[in-house]
Write an enzyme that holds these catalytic residues in place. Structure first.
Site, short mmCIF file in Angstrom:
data_model
loop_
_atom_site.label_atom_id
_atom_site.label_comp_id
_atom_site.label_asym_id
_atom_site.label_seq_id
_atom_site.Cartn_x
_atom_site.Cartn_y
_atom_site.Cartn_z
N ASP A 1 26.33 52.39 19.58
CA ASP A 1 27.23 53.46 20.00
C ASP A 1 26.58 54.19 21.18
O ASP A 1 25.63 54.97 20.98
CB ASP A 1 27.47 54.42 18.83
N ARG B 1 27.08 57.76 34.14
CA ARG B 1 27.25 58.90 33.24
C ARG B 1 26.50 58.69 31.92
O ARG B 1 26.15 59.66 31.25
CB ARG B 1 28.74 59.15 32.98
N HIS C 1 44.35 44.51 36.70
CA HIS C 1 44.07 43.26 36.00
C HIS C 1 44.23 42.10 36.98
O HIS C 1 44.63 42.29 38.13
CB HIS C 1 44.97 43.09 34.78
N ASP C 2 43.92 40.93 36.48
CA ASP C 2 43.90 39.72 37.31
C ASP C 2 45.11 39.62 38.24
O ASP C 2 44.96 39.36 39.43
CB ASP C 2 43.84 38.50 36.38
N ASP D 1 40.03 36.44 37.60
CA ASP D 1 38.96 36.78 36.66
C ASP D 1 37.84 35.74 36.63
O ASP D 1 36.66 36.08 36.75
CB ASP D 1 39.54 36.90 35.24
#
Length: 355
Positions: free
Chosen positions: A52, A83, A118-119, A148
């Site tokens: 986590d 970050r 996306h692709d 991709d």
């Protein structure tokens, strides 16, 4: 080679799988609550752990692993790893030989860098989606192969290996900014070249390699299945005509683009007279540049793939074999990913990094 992969989707895990196939020790750091994906071959050959990264202790474990690795792979939006305190500036300051592989669609900089995509979006903005269309039809979606996996994952692998080679000489690692749009633009370079040379003059679906040429296209057979022909060279085209027993004078006008519609109609009528298997018996294995258009379920049973042992069974699931092939150091048949203990792995990696 020690590789830590921060789990994501698409090209980053595929790139890490390729490195694992080729012999790297890859550990994938997954997120808590991540749904299990049965038969996930992208995890093959990897050690699997869950951390986590919002928890300071788990984040420190991830940081320690990254500092003992030779390669890090992540596929988050720009700024996410920074970050978390796991960005390249932080890690390279402590591990200067680290190769930090970053996989994104738009790249680390530019007006679209922070936006989702996306692709299909990346392939669209490079012109390749338009190129896969045809007059009167909308563009065909090329699965995720061009974007991709091709423009993304494989360029990331090439970049990582090049950066590793440089680190061996210089002692310095670096960031590999692998953007899918960059890779696809490079793929598309040959078509920009042909356009500049006047050899790609038409709209999509009317040119030499996009289905416009009658001798570089797919045709429906009598059983509804398809075959693909591609005899670009005159001698291979002549072999196709000889085997098809074609004597029509129109067939010998192939370099006259105005004859292409007629030739396409002629080939369509001819291939529609027999089943696909009959055409395979006549043409496969010749220099006619012929192949059956196989469905996915048919592929592993094709004699050529069987002869090359192109697929293997792992846990009852068919996997494509690692590629490419090596004469001296052949890749092992990869097993599915197995959980690893973070503390045990860190101890072993720290020893290896110190050595």
């Amino acid at each position: 080679m020690r590789v830590v992969e921060f789990a994501g989707i698409g090209p980053a895990p595929f790139a890490a799988m390729v490195l694992a196939d080729l012999g790297a020790e890859v550990v994938r750091i997954g997120r808590p609550g991540e749904p299990a994906r049965p038969h996930d071959f992208m995890s093959r050959g990897k050690g699997l752990m869950t951390l986590d990264l919002k928890d300071p202790a788990d984040r420190e474990t991830a940081r320690a692993l990254a500092l003992t690795a030779e390669v890090l792979i992540e596929g988050n939006r720009p700024g996410v790893m920074e970050r978390l305190g796991l960005g390249p500036d932080d890690l390279l300051a402590k591990a200067p030989r680290l190769v930090y592989g970053r996989m994104t669609g738009w790249g680390q900089a530019g007006p679209l860098a922070s936006t989702a995509g996306h692709d299909i979006n990346y392939v669209a903005v490079t012109g390749m989606l338009d190129a896969l269309g045809a007059e009167g039809r909308k563009p065909a979606i090329p699965l995720n192969l061009i974007g991709d996996l091709g423009g993304g994952a494989m360029f990331l692998v090439a970049g990582i290996l090049a950066a590793l080679f440089d680190a061996m000489r210089s002692g310095r690692g670096q960031v590999v900014d692998a953007a899918i749009v960059d890779g696809v633009n490079l793929f598309a370079g040959v078509f920009h070249m042909l356009r500049a040379q006047g050899r790609w003059p038409g709209r999509p679906g009317t040119n030499l390699l996009d289905g416009g040429a009658p001798f570089y296209d797919t045709y429906r057979c009598a059983d509804g299945k398809y075959v693909a022909i591609g005899p670009l060279e005159p001698q291979f085209y002549a072999e196709l005509l000889r085997r098809l027993d074609v004597c029509d004078p129109r067939a010998f006008q192939r370099d006259d683009r105005t004859s292409w519609p007629e030739l396409k109609t002629m080939f369509a009528r001819l291939f529609a007279t027999r089943d696909r298997d009959a055409w395979c018996a006549l043409l496969e294995g010749s220099d006619a540049c012929f192949a059956p258009v196989l469905e996915l379920d048919e592929v592993p049973d094709h004699p050529h793939h069987q002869a090359r042992e192109a697929f293997h069974q792992t846990d009852g699931v068919l996997h494509p074999a690692p590629a490419p092939r090596f004469s001296a150091t052949p890749a092992a048949r990869p097993a599915m990913g197995e959980p690893v203990d973070p503390d045990d792995l860190l101890t072993r990696w720290s020893t290896a990094a110190g050595a």
